[in-house]
Design a protein around this motif. Structure first.
Motif, PDB file in Angstrom:
ATOM      1  N   GLN A   1       3.779  53.877  84.533  1.00 54.95           N
ATOM      2  CA  GLN A   1       3.511  55.201  83.958  1.00 54.95           C
ATOM      3  C   GLN A   1       4.158  55.340  82.585  1.00 54.95           C
ATOM      4  N   PRO A   2       3.469  56.039  81.672  1.00 50.85           N
ATOM      5  CA  PRO A   2       4.010  56.168  80.317  1.00 50.85           C
ATOM      6  C   PRO A   2       5.135  57.196  80.194  1.00 50.85           C
ATOM      7  N   VAL A   3       5.863  57.065  79.099  1.00 50.77           N
ATOM      8  CA  VAL A   3       6.916  58.008  78.727  1.00 50.77           C
ATOM      9  C   VAL A   3       6.414  58.763  77.501  1.00 50.77           C
ATOM     10  N   SER A   4       6.586  60.077  77.481  1.00 50.76           N
ATOM     11  CA  SER A   4       6.063  60.870  76.365  1.00 50.76           C
ATOM     12  C   SER A   4       6.957  60.734  75.133  1.00 50.76           C
ATOM     13  N   MET A   5       6.359  61.029  73.971  1.00 48.40           N
ATOM     14  CA  MET A   5       7.137  60.997  72.737  1.00 48.40           C
ATOM     15  C   MET A   5       8.232  62.064  72.783  1.00 48.40           C
ATOM     16  N   GLN A   6       7.893  63.204  73.358  1.00 49.28           N
ATOM     17  CA  GLN A   6       8.866  64.297  73.441  1.00 49.28           C
ATOM     18  C   GLN A   6      10.080  63.859  74.270  1.00 49.28           C
ATOM     19  N   ASN A   7       9.802  63.200  75.388  1.00 44.67           N
ATOM     20  CA  ASN A   7      10.889  62.734  76.251  1.00 44.67           C
ATOM     21  C   ASN A   7      11.749  61.700  75.532  1.00 44.67           C
ATOM     22  N   LEU A   8      11.091  60.817  74.786  1.00 45.67           N
ATOM     23  CA  LEU A   8      11.838  59.795  74.038  1.00 45.67           C
ATOM     24  C   LEU A   8      12.753  60.459  73.004  1.00 45.67           C
ATOM     25  N   HIS A   9      12.249  61.514  72.345  1.00 44.38           N
ATOM     26  CA  HIS A   9      13.079  62.251  71.379  1.00 44.38           C
ATOM     27  C   HIS A   9      14.283  62.880  72.076  1.00 44.38           C
ATOM     28  N   GLN A  10      14.030  63.490  73.246  1.00 45.72           N
ATOM     29  CA  GLN A  10      15.132  64.157  73.960  1.00 45.72           C
ATOM     30  C   GLN A  10      16.184  63.155  74.424  1.00 45.72           C
ATOM     31  N   VAL A  11      15.703  62.050  75.000  1.00 45.23           N
ATOM     32  CA  VAL A  11      16.625  61.037  75.509  1.00 45.23           C
ATOM     33  C   VAL A  11      17.460  60.465  74.361  1.00 45.23           C
ATOM     34  N   SER A  12      16.781  60.205  73.242  1.00 48.35           N
ATOM     35  CA  SER A  12      17.460  59.670  72.067  1.00 48.35           C
ATOM     36  C   SER A  12      18.558  60.623  71.591  1.00 48.35           C
ATOM     37  N   GLU A  13      18.210  61.913  71.563  1.00 48.93           N
ATOM     38  CA  GLU A  13      19.171  62.909  71.092  1.00 48.93           C
ATOM     39  C   GLU A  13      20.405  62.944  72.004  1.00 48.93           C
ATOM     40  N   ILE A  14      20.156  62.877  73.302  1.00 48.23           N
ATOM     41  CA  ILE A  14      21.275  62.917  74.268  1.00 48.23           C
ATOM     42  C   ILE A  14      22.171  61.691  74.095  1.00 48.23           C
ATOM     43  N   TYR A  15      21.560  60.515  74.037  1.00 54.98           N
ATOM     44  CA  TYR A  15      22.365  59.302  73.859  1.00 54.98           C
ATOM     45  C   TYR A  15      23.117  59.358  72.529  1.00 54.98           C
TER      46      TYR A  15
ATOM     47  N   THR B   1       6.163  50.939  79.476  1.00 52.39           N
ATOM     48  CA  THR B   1       5.947  51.976  80.466  1.00 52.39           C
ATOM     49  C   THR B   1       6.867  51.721  81.662  1.00 52.39           C
ATOM     50  N   ASN B   2       6.981  52.708  82.542  1.00 51.68           N
ATOM     51  CA  ASN B   2       7.919  52.581  83.661  1.00 51.68           C
ATOM     52  C   ASN B   2       7.289  51.744  84.780  1.00 51.68           C
ATOM     53  N   ASN B   3       7.597  50.478  84.762  1.00 47.62           N
ATOM     54  CA  ASN B   3       6.938  49.502  85.636  1.00 47.62           C
ATOM     55  C   ASN B   3       7.248  49.715  87.114  1.00 47.62           C
TER      56      ASN B   3
END
Ligand code: P71
Length: 459
Positions: free
Chosen positions: A191-205, A184-186
């Motif tokens: 605070q947690p990061v959503s699965m959707q956000n992780l998918h988006q970030v992954s796609e961008i990278y 989580t964002n220490n």
């Protein structure tokens, strides 16, 4: 009445703690240069400095220690750990390290070039420092809600994907050797990061061909929040959620001192074979042979067992429930905290609570010192002391958005009565907050200054 699930364990070993008198506490904190990192732990009653390496190991972990294989090369402990890491993380390769920052150091040594940039939702202090130490530029691209303690966004740890895309376009992929996200964002409230956000970030990278590394310290708590807050995952197992998270990345840095509930240890894991080869060579130079890293064989066994325990549903319901209880009790008293409560800690908004103290007089540090003076409670400042720095090019002071004080909850260590004691300590401080003064920093090193800085009270 706020409550949380009872501890899904009973206590077999206990450790005595003692409470110094007020005058003894005054002497101790003065002697420490008003920096809680300089206190002797004997002089602390409730220690909420960190949830890192401070958890209580289980009977199963202690039993596993006895089976540690201390062979220099090819230890069985390594293979037992490998099996668990393969199952949970699923990357092709890994090297054990003595803790998280050693994994960050290896990654930074191999990939960060002077002048290059590493984006993250928010870098934690050691990641920021490791990137800076290699001449790199750590860039924080959290969503705007992350800067608003009042926002109850369910996934406040998310990365701002528009900002990330813009940043990559402006900076050029050739200047971004890898990208990160911290779960989580220490730095901004656990605070947690959503699965959707992780998918988006992954796609961008991925579309920019930027290797994607997850700072995975609290991945299990993050998975628990995903299941609680995202209906699409309410009937998924925590292991399935975790596997999906790591399938999106090219590797991860891990401090096992958090969600693997051990007192020391970490690892760096990745899919790229060349990076793995180079990481092994770095490891041999500074940490140790690749089948033990900087650890004893028994430590690897404790991590292997702890990784499974840290992902246990009943444990996580109690764990996240205890932290939420802590936060809700403070909110009832009108003490400003970062909302909603995070997974591993409560973050008091010291900038709001002590709004009469300006950022350059360190309101967070003042509150940390008051917590010690009032109740021998040890917390940590995560504001201008920890994250403030001077831009080497412009000489400009860079201050973080928030002046926070973190009360971290060690895993399986404190009971509800301990938490209540801390709540009451903060309540007494809150009643006399107008009389609290700021501090002046009288010594600070260049990097990671909060660990060794010294202060004087402003009279
Ligand atoms: C925490 C720590 C450790 C710490 C830091 C500063 C003051 C006191 C204690 C360590 C982290 C972390 C994240 C997200 C990497 C590390 C380094 N956190 N990423 O929160 O939270 O791991 O300590 O094993 O080297 O108290 P390491």
């Amino acid at each position: 009445m706020i409550s949380y699930p009872p501890e899904p364990f009973r206590i077999k070993t206990v450790e005595k703690i003692r409470l110094l008198s007020r005058s003894e506490r005054e002497a101790a904190i003065k002697e420490a240069g008003y920096n809680i990192f300089n206190l002797s732990s004997r002089d602390v009653y409730i220690d909420l400095l960190t949830d890192s390496g401070t958890g209580a190991m289980s009977d199963q972990q202690w039993a596993a220690l006895m089976q540690g294989d201390e062979a220099y090369a090819g230890a069985q402990s390594f293979y037992r750990l490998k099996e668990v890491i393969d199952q949970i993380f699923g990357f092709k390769y890994f090297v054990p390290t003595h803790q998280g920052r050693a994994a960050e150091n290896i990654l930074s040594a191999l990939l960060v070039r002077p002048g290059s940039s590493i984006p993250n939702n928010t870098h934690f202090d050691t990641t920021q420092a490791n990137v800076l130490a290699r001449g790199g530029n750590p860039v924080n691209l959290a969503i705007p809600e992350a800067g608003d303690p009042q926002s109850s966004h369910p996934f406040k740890g998310n990365m701002d994907v528009e900002k990330l895309e813009k940043f990559i376009q402006e900076t050029g992929t050739e200047n971004i050797p890898f990208g990160m996200i911290t779960i989580t964002n220490n730095a901004i409230g656990g605070q947690p990061v959503s699965m959707q956000n992780l998918h988006q970030v992954s796609e961008i990278y991925r579309k920019s061909r930027i290797p994607f590394f997850i700072d995975a310290c609290r991945y299990a708590e993050n998975a628990f929040f995903v299941r609680e807050r995202d209906p699409a995952f309410s009937d998924k197992s925590l292991l399935d959620i975790t596997r999906e998270v790591f399938s999106l990345a090219d590797g991860a840095t891990m401090s096992a001192k958090k969600d693997a509930i051990v007192n020391i240890g970490g690892f760096l894991t990745m899919n790229d074979e060349t990076l793995f080869q180079n990481a092994k060579n770095e490891l041999i130079l500074r940490e140790g042979f690749p089948t033990y890293g900087g650890l004893a064989g028994r430590d690897l066994d404790a991590i292997a067992v702890g990784l499974r325990e840290g992902l246990d549903e009943k444990y996580l319901a109690y764990r996240v429930g205890q932290t939420a209880y802590f936060g809700h009790r403070l909110q009832e008293l009108g003490i400003p905290i970062v909302k909603p409560p995070g997974g591993h800690a409560i973050y008091v908004d010291a900038g709001a609570m002590l709004s009469h103290i300006p950022a350059d007089s360190f309101p967070g540090q003042s509150l940390v010192i008051e917590l010690y003076l009032e109740g021998a409670v040890r917390a940590v400042e995560l504001g201008s002391v920890a994250f403030g720095r001077t831009d080497p090019d412009t000489g400009e002071k860079i201050l973080p958005a928030l002046e926070l004080v973190r009360l971290a909850v060690p895993r399986r260590v404190y009971t509800q009565a301990h938490i209540d004691y801390v709540v009451e300590t903060l309540a007494r401080i809150n009643e006399r907050k107008e009389s609290i003064r700021g501090y002046r920093m009288i010594y600070a090193p260049k990097l990671l200054r909060h660990f060794t800085a010294r202060f004087d009270p402003i009279r």
